[in-house]
Design a protein around this motif. Structure first.
Motif, short mmCIF file in Angstrom:
data_model
loop_
_atom_site.label_atom_id
_atom_site.label_comp_id
_atom_site.label_asym_id
_atom_site.label_seq_id
_atom_site.Cartn_x
_atom_site.Cartn_y
_atom_site.Cartn_z
N LEU A 39 -4.44 -2.10 6.23
CA LEU A 39 -5.86 -2.15 5.87
C LEU A 39 -6.27 -0.86 5.19
CD1 LEU A 39 -7.23 -3.33 9.34
CD2 LEU A 39 -6.64 -4.79 7.40
N GLU A 40 -6.92 -0.98 4.03
CA GLU A 40 -7.48 0.23 3.41
C GLU A 40 -8.87 0.49 3.97
OE1 GLU A 40 -7.65 0.58 -0.89
OE2 GLU A 40 -8.59 2.56 -0.72
N VAL A 41 -9.12 1.75 4.30
CA VAL A 41 -10.41 2.15 4.87
C VAL A 41 -11.33 2.60 3.74
CG1 VAL A 41 -11.50 3.74 6.49
CG2 VAL A 41 -9.15 2.97 6.90
N VAL A 55 -5.98 5.62 4.43
CA VAL A 55 -7.21 6.40 4.21
C VAL A 55 -7.11 7.13 2.87
CG1 VAL A 55 -8.58 8.35 5.10
CG2 VAL A 55 -7.63 6.66 6.69
N ASN A 56 -8.20 7.14 2.11
CA ASN A 56 -8.23 7.83 0.82
C ASN A 56 -8.48 9.32 1.02
OD1 ASN A 56 -8.27 5.64 -1.39
ND2 ASN A 56 -9.76 4.91 0.13
N LEU A 57 -7.71 10.13 0.31
CA LEU A 57 -7.95 11.58 0.34
C LEU A 57 -8.44 12.02 -1.03
CD1 LEU A 57 -4.89 13.21 2.16
CD2 LEU A 57 -7.08 12.51 3.13
N LEU A 110 -1.75 7.62 3.62
CA LEU A 110 -2.81 8.36 2.93
C LEU A 110 -2.71 8.07 1.44
CD1 LEU A 110 -2.40 11.71 4.90
CD2 LEU A 110 -4.21 10.00 5.19
N GLU A 111 -3.86 7.74 0.83
CA GLU A 111 -3.86 7.42 -0.60
C GLU A 111 -4.35 8.63 -1.38
OE1 GLU A 111 -5.85 3.77 -1.54
OE2 GLU A 111 -4.73 2.64 -0.03
N ILE A 112 -3.55 9.04 -2.34
CA ILE A 112 -3.94 10.17 -3.18
C ILE A 112 -3.86 9.74 -4.64
CG2 ILE A 112 -3.18 11.94 -1.54
CD1 ILE A 112 -0.58 12.14 -3.07
N ILE A 148 0.32 6.49 -4.04
CA ILE A 148 -0.42 6.97 -5.22
C ILE A 148 -1.42 5.88 -5.59
CG2 ILE A 148 -0.32 7.71 -7.62
CD1 ILE A 148 1.34 9.62 -6.31
N ASP A 149 -2.71 6.25 -5.57
CA ASP A 149 -3.80 5.30 -5.81
C ASP A 149 -4.14 5.25 -7.30
OD1 ASP A 149 -5.69 3.54 -4.99
OD2 ASP A 149 -6.99 5.00 -3.99
N ASP A 150 -4.77 4.17 -7.73
CA ASP A 150 -5.25 4.04 -9.12
C ASP A 150 -4.13 4.33 -10.12
OD1 ASP A 150 -7.69 3.75 -7.81
OD2 ASP A 150 -8.33 5.80 -8.20
N ILE A 182 3.19 2.90 -4.72
CA ILE A 182 2.18 3.08 -5.75
C ILE A 182 1.24 1.88 -5.76
CG2 ILE A 182 3.33 4.70 -7.34
CD1 ILE A 182 4.47 2.48 -8.88
N LYS A 183 -0.04 2.16 -6.01
CA LYS A 183 -1.04 1.10 -6.08
C LYS A 183 -1.51 1.00 -7.52
CE LYS A 183 -3.80 0.39 -2.58
NZ LYS A 183 -4.98 0.58 -1.70
N ILE A 184 -1.20 -0.12 -8.16
CA ILE A 184 -1.56 -0.29 -9.57
C ILE A 184 -3.08 -0.46 -9.66
CG2 ILE A 184 -1.17 -1.62 -11.68
CD1 ILE A 184 1.36 -2.73 -10.39
N ALA A 204 -0.66 -4.20 -5.80
CA ALA A 204 -1.62 -4.46 -6.88
C ALA A 204 -3.03 -4.53 -6.28
CB ALA A 204 -1.29 -5.78 -7.57
N GLU A 205 -3.94 -3.76 -6.85
CA GLU A 205 -5.35 -3.80 -6.40
C GLU A 205 -6.15 -4.72 -7.30
OE1 GLU A 205 -6.40 0.75 -5.14
OE2 GLU A 205 -6.78 0.14 -7.19
N GLY A 206 -7.24 -5.28 -6.77
CA GLY A 206 -8.13 -6.08 -7.64
C GLY A 206 -7.61 -7.49 -7.86
MN MN Z 1 -7.69 3.56 -2.48
#
Ligand code: MN
Ligand code: G
Ligand code: G
Length: 446
Positions: free
Chosen positions: A206-208, A264-266, A296-298, A326-328, A347-349, A383-385
């Motif tokens: 789960l992403e916070v 969690v996003n940093l 942790l998402e950076i 790695i986010d975005d 990695i999160k596209i 993959a996000e979105g």
């Molecule tokens: Mn994120």
């Protein structure tokens, strides 16, 4: 000026709006009340509407009608070619009354807007300027309103009224106090959005995502206060609060027998502090959550400021057993060389490539290449979105590991997530697709 209440199509055009502002300025010269120009940007949860689409037309019509019915007949509402909505107020006594009117207008836009296939919650941003103090020409007035609209887009408060620099300083200090207060007095709350294994369509983590329930302005989304938190250093206590609360929640889910991990996003500022590894170790110990259950998402840009130092901090945290994503991914100026040097496992596209994956060939080529790149480097790819079944299928075909998006579930508060997690796996798709159809605003921010 005509009354357009019953016919939104007869609203003023750009030229008409400018003309009306000019006339108002001319006649206001001889009277005490002031004239105000407001420019509205209509976003959906922080994202701009697709210009000239059916949904943007529907939103413009409803918004104009609601604004019309909340204004005097002598005021003007115009849908401008830029996609913004312009409002001309013929007679306001000053900034205080203007603020009053703006709050009334925001209130009448708070209800979701029903479209043909779903309803949409909009998060309008407003820039406003007053004549004569902010300009006596149409050009000056519109330019000030436009600049303030840009300011409002990255601010906590959804509107910005043109001010002198000293007044701005005061309001920034006031906001700092409010955000600091929000962190200690539970005005922040967390939402959770599942990541789903695409092959088995099962929740893997789960992403916070943090939200601010502001006592006066309602729900503020992170795009509007995180940049401010970063500028003022409040990002440090805010992140610690997010980490602590989400780890406690994770522990509570484990106690219920729900085996979940959280992400969690940093921000880049978090990685600059030497204390972070020790603080994370202490939080894990205090909450009794195993480090494997924390990711942790950076972002790429947060690494680039001082790569050597950041890599050292990341390695210390990694040695605790915590993973990094790695986010975005794809939006920064990635140096693939760093990708191999960083202790990241995923990695999160970025969602901008996924949102139109079913219609845009370039996006789908990029996504497929990122997935291959990630796999060749031994990384998991998310993959996000993922907003619809088609995107889900395409990504499955590309062997993407996991997906996240409204197709599976919106970000929702902990109680709703408990319900979602407790549903038997076979019911998950059914439940989420129903949720999706109705665009259920389980997340109070939607
Ligand atoms: Mn994120
Ligand atoms: O949830 P979504 O709408 O709106 O989030 C918008 C942006 O805010 C995303 O880029 C997300 O990474 C960021 N964000 C959400 N929660 C947090 C948080 O707790 N800390 C940081 N640094 N960023 C966050
Ligand atoms: O941290 P990050 O930038 O990845 O934050 C994810 C953001 O994406 C959050 O703002 C979240 O609300 C948003 N989001 C989650 N699912 C979807 C989706 O399906 N479509 C769109 N447009 N946004 C989404």
């Amino acid at each position: 000026m005509h009354d357009t209440r019953s016919d939104p199509n007869s609203l003023s055009s750009d030229a008409e709006f400018t003309l009306q502002v000019r006339q108002a300025l001319l006649s206001a010269k001889h009277t005490i009340p002031k004239v105000a120009v407001l420019l509205f940007a209509l976003d959906n949860d922080g994202n701009a509407l697709v210009p000239h689409s059916e949904s943007s037309r529907g939103v413009h019509n409803s918004v104009s009608m609601r604004l019309r019915s909340a204004l005097r007949d002598s005021d003007t509402v115009a849908v401008l070619s830029s996609g913004q909505v312009g409002v001309l107020l013929q007679s306001v006594s000053g900034a205080q009354e203007l603020e009053h009117v703006i709050n009334r207008l925001l209130l009448c836009l708070a209800e979701p807007i029903p479209l043909a296939d779903r309803s949409l919650v909009i998060t309008p941003r407003i820039g406003a300027a007053l004549a004569p103090e902010h300009g006596e020409s149409v050009h000056d007035l519109l330019e000030h309103a436009q600049k303030d609209l840009a300011k409002a887009k990255t601010a906590i408060q959804p509107y910005s009224i043109h001010l002198s620099p000293t007044q701005n300083l005061v309001s920034s200090r006031q906001w700092m106090g409010e955000l600091r207060q929000a962190i200690v007095s539970d005005q922040l709350f967390l939402t959770y959005q599942p990541k789903v294994n695409l092959r088995h369509q099962e929740v893997t983590g789960l992403e916070v995502l943090v939200r601010w329930q502001h006592p006066k302005h309602g729900i503020v989304v992170p795009d509007h206060f995180i940049p401010f938190a970063e500028r003022t250093g409040l990002i440090i206590p805010m992140t610690l609060w997010v980490l602590q609360q989400s780890l406690l929640q994770c522990r509570a889910w484990h106690d219920l027998g729900l085996d979940v991990s959280i992400a969690v996003n940093l921000s880049m500022w978090n990685l600059e502090t030497q204390e972070l590894p020790g603080q994370i170790a202490a939080l894990l110990r205090d909450t009794g959550v195993s480090p494997e259950n924390l990711e942790l998402e950076i972002t790429e840009s947060s690494i680039m400021s001082d790569p050597q130092r950041v890599i050292r901090t990341l390695s210390q945290i990694r040695s605790l057993g915590v993973r990094f994503a790695i986010d975005d991914f794809g939006t920064g100026y990635s140096s693939f060389a760093y990708l191999t040097k960083l202790p990241v496992s995923c990695i999160k596209i970025d969602k901008s490539f996924i949102l139109n994956i079913d219609t845009d060939r370039d996006s789908s080529v990029i996504v497929r290449s990122i997935i291959d790149l990630g796999h060749n480097l031994g990384l998991k790819v998310v993959a996000e979105g993922v907003e619809n079944a088609r995107a889900n299928e395409i990504l499955q075909g590309f062997q993407c590991d996991e997906g996240q998006g409204y197709h599976f579930c919106c970000p929702v508060v902990a109680e709703a997530m408990t319900e979602f997690l407790s549903a038997p796996p076979s019911a998950v798709t059914e439940q989420t697709s129903k949720k999706n159809e109705n665009w259920q605003p389980l997340d109070p921010a939607h």
